[in-house]
Design a protein around this motif. Structure first.
Motif, PDB file in Angstrom:
ATOM      1  N   VAL A 112       2.765 -17.996   8.325  1.00 48.64           N
ATOM      2  CA  VAL A 112       1.332 -18.282   8.316  1.00 48.64           C
ATOM      3  C   VAL A 112       0.624 -17.010   8.762  1.00 48.64           C
ATOM      4  N   VAL A 113      -0.213 -16.456   7.875  1.00 44.33           N
ATOM      5  CA  VAL A 113      -0.924 -15.208   8.162  1.00 44.33           C
ATOM      6  C   VAL A 113      -2.381 -15.542   8.459  1.00 44.33           C
ATOM      7  N   HIS A 114      -2.888 -15.044   9.598  1.00 40.00           N
ATOM      8  CA  HIS A 114      -4.291 -15.223   9.956  1.00 40.00           C
ATOM      9  C   HIS A 114      -5.068 -13.991   9.486  1.00 40.00           C
ATOM     10  N   LEU A 115      -6.058 -14.206   8.630  1.00 42.29           N
ATOM     11  CA  LEU A 115      -6.813 -13.116   8.013  1.00 42.29           C
ATOM     12  C   LEU A 115      -8.086 -12.841   8.809  1.00 42.29           C
ATOM     13  N   ASN A 116      -8.576 -11.612   8.690  1.00 39.49           N
ATOM     14  CA  ASN A 116      -9.820 -11.271   9.369  1.00 39.49           C
ATOM     15  C   ASN A 116     -10.902 -10.756   8.423  1.00 39.49           C
ATOM     16  N   GLY A 117     -10.674 -10.792   7.127  1.00 39.85           N
ATOM     17  CA  GLY A 117     -11.705 -10.403   6.169  1.00 39.85           C
ATOM     18  C   GLY A 117     -11.837  -8.915   5.934  1.00 39.85           C
ATOM     19  N   ARG A 118     -10.897  -8.122   6.394  1.00 36.76           N
ATOM     20  CA  ARG A 118     -10.984  -6.672   6.261  1.00 36.76           C
ATOM     21  C   ARG A 118     -10.217  -6.139   5.050  1.00 36.76           C
ATOM     22  N   LEU A 119      -9.320  -6.948   4.506  1.00 37.02           N
ATOM     23  CA  LEU A 119      -8.440  -6.494   3.426  1.00 37.02           C
ATOM     24  C   LEU A 119      -9.167  -6.562   2.091  1.00 37.02           C
ATOM     25  N   ASN A 120      -9.186  -5.465   1.346  1.00 36.02           N
ATOM     26  CA  ASN A 120      -9.799  -5.434   0.029  1.00 36.02           C
ATOM     27  C   ASN A 120      -8.780  -5.668  -1.074  1.00 36.02           C
ATOM     28  N   LYS A 121      -7.650  -4.970  -0.991  1.00 38.44           N
ATOM     29  CA  LYS A 121      -6.622  -5.108  -2.017  1.00 38.44           C
ATOM     30  C   LYS A 121      -5.280  -4.726  -1.424  1.00 38.44           C
ATOM     31  N   CYS A 122      -4.244  -5.395  -1.899  1.00 44.11           N
ATOM     32  CA  CYS A 122      -2.886  -5.013  -1.526  1.00 44.11           C
ATOM     33  C   CYS A 122      -1.992  -5.297  -2.717  1.00 44.11           C
ATOM     34  N   GLY A 123      -0.942  -4.514  -2.848  1.00 42.61           N
ATOM     35  CA  GLY A 123      -0.089  -4.669  -4.000  1.00 42.61           C
ATOM     36  C   GLY A 123       1.280  -4.043  -3.792  1.00 42.61           C
ATOM     37  N   GLN A 152      -9.901   8.488   3.722  1.00 45.88           N
ATOM     38  CA  GLN A 152     -10.253   7.981   5.051  1.00 45.88           C
ATOM     39  C   GLN A 152      -9.568   6.656   5.386  1.00 45.88           C
ATOM     40  N   PHE A 153      -9.321   5.812   4.399  1.00 40.30           N
ATOM     41  CA  PHE A 153      -8.721   4.522   4.714  1.00 40.30           C
ATOM     42  C   PHE A 153      -7.740   4.112   3.631  1.00 40.30           C
ATOM     43  N   GLY A 154      -6.898   3.146   3.979  1.00 43.50           N
ATOM     44  CA  GLY A 154      -5.854   2.678   3.089  1.00 43.50           C
ATOM     45  C   GLY A 154      -4.517   3.306   3.442  1.00 43.50           C
ATOM     46  N   PHE A 155      -3.457   2.572   3.168  1.00 38.92           N
ATOM     47  CA  PHE A 155      -2.127   3.026   3.547  1.00 38.92           C
ATOM     48  C   PHE A 155      -1.127   2.699   2.449  1.00 38.92           C
ATOM     49  N   LEU A 156      -0.175   3.608   2.267  1.00 39.39           N
ATOM     50  CA  LEU A 156       1.006   3.338   1.459  1.00 39.39           C
ATOM     51  C   LEU A 156       2.105   2.886   2.406  1.00 39.39           C
ATOM     52  N   VAL A 157       2.913   1.942   1.980  1.00 43.76           N
ATOM     53  CA  VAL A 157       4.027   1.478   2.802  1.00 43.76           C
ATOM     54  C   VAL A 157       5.307   1.968   2.154  1.00 43.76           C
ATOM     55  N   LEU A 158       6.102   2.712   2.934  1.00 42.55           N
ATOM     56  CA  LEU A 158       7.356   3.286   2.456  1.00 42.55           C
ATOM     57  C   LEU A 158       8.516   2.663   3.213  1.00 42.55           C
ATOM     58  N   THR A 159       9.634   2.511   2.530  1.00 40.69           N
ATOM     59  CA  THR A 159      10.863   2.162   3.220  1.00 40.69           C
ATOM     60  C   THR A 159      11.704   3.430   3.321  1.00 40.69           C
ATOM     61  N   THR A 160      11.985   3.829   4.539  1.00 34.41           N
ATOM     62  CA  THR A 160      12.697   5.079   4.788  1.00 34.41           C
ATOM     63  C   THR A 160      14.006   4.780   5.518  1.00 34.41           C
ATOM     64  N   SER A 161      14.743   5.829   5.792  1.00 35.72           N
ATOM     65  CA  SER A 161      15.987   5.660   6.535  1.00 35.72           C
ATOM     66  C   SER A 161      15.719   5.284   7.993  1.00 35.72           C
ATOM     67  N   SER A 162      14.492   5.524   8.462  1.00 39.15           N
ATOM     68  CA  SER A 162      14.149   5.138   9.836  1.00 39.15           C
ATOM     69  C   SER A 162      13.223   3.930   9.861  1.00 39.15           C
ATOM     70  N   ILE A 216       8.802   3.879  -2.199  1.00 35.97           N
ATOM     71  CA  ILE A 216       7.492   3.278  -1.985  1.00 35.97           C
ATOM     72  C   ILE A 216       7.583   1.773  -2.228  1.00 35.97           C
ATOM     73  N   LEU A 217       7.087   0.994  -1.248  1.00 37.13           N
ATOM     74  CA  LEU A 217       7.081  -0.459  -1.364  1.00 37.13           C
ATOM     75  C   LEU A 217       5.764  -0.970  -1.940  1.00 37.13           C
ATOM     76  N   GLY A 218       4.653  -0.500  -1.374  1.00 37.18           N
ATOM     77  CA  GLY A 218       3.350  -0.994  -1.807  1.00 37.18           C
ATOM     78  C   GLY A 218       2.232  -0.274  -1.098  1.00 37.18           C
ATOM     79  N   PHE A 219       1.042  -0.867  -1.174  1.00 38.81           N
ATOM     80  CA  PHE A 219      -0.149  -0.267  -0.587  1.00 38.81           C
ATOM     81  C   PHE A 219      -1.091  -1.377  -0.133  1.00 38.81           C
ATOM     82  N   PHE A 220      -2.021  -1.030   0.746  1.00 36.78           N
ATOM     83  CA  PHE A 220      -3.104  -1.938   1.116  1.00 36.78           C
ATOM     84  C   PHE A 220      -4.294  -1.114   1.594  1.00 36.78           C
ATOM     85  N   TYR A 221      -5.486  -1.625   1.310  1.00 36.68           N
ATOM     86  CA  TYR A 221      -6.723  -1.023   1.798  1.00 36.68           C
ATOM     87  C   TYR A 221      -7.811  -2.058   1.876  1.00 36.68           C
TER      88      TYR A 221
END
Length: 130
Positions: free
Chosen positions: A62-73, A98-108, A125-130
């Motif tokens: 169950v994820v509680h949202l705060n209305g800040r997320l525009n897109k994720c994929g 300035q904003f948004g992040f890529l999510v990577l799966t690395t060895s660490s 690369i797994l995905g992104f969100f902003y």
């Protein structure tokens, strides 16, 4: 119907619930990759918190949202990303530096692209969100 990508299903349901203005969304099935992805999102303040419900099957979140997320994929297939091509991927996928992040799966572990650059490590690369 068979599920191809559990992470893609989870992110699409989060994005749709965010567009509809819901305060929380139920994700099933749960997986370790989804939990790590949500942890990265929570660390940057794009979601509030999430609860893992163990039903002795595949599990639910169950994820509680705060209305800040525009897109994720999800980026499929999971392309290899080295340190030098992180900048190219971030300009292609994110709307601004300035904003948004890529999510990577690395060895660490699973982390965002800024942390991967600080640790001087690449991965897939797994995905992104902003």
């Amino acid at each position: 119907m068979v599920r191809i990508s559990v992470l893609n299903d989870a992110l699409v349901s989060i994005c749709n619930a965010e567009k509809r203005g819901y305060r929380q969304v139920l994700i099933r099935p749960a997986s370790k990759v989804i939990i790590k992805f949500l942890t990265v999102m929570m660390k940057h303040g794009y979601i509030q918190e999430f609860e893992i419900i163990d039903d002795h099957r595949a599990g639910k979140i169950v994820v509680h949202l705060n209305g800040r997320l525009n897109k994720c994929g999800v980026i499929s297939p999971r392309f290899d990303v080295d340190i030098h091509s992180i900048e190219k991927w971030s300009t292609n996928l994110l709307p601004s530096r300035q904003f948004g992040f890529l999510v990577l799966t690395t060895s660490s572990g699973i982390m965002d692209h800024e942390e991967a650059r600080r640790k001087k490590t690449g991965g897939k690369i797994l995905g992104f969100f902003y």
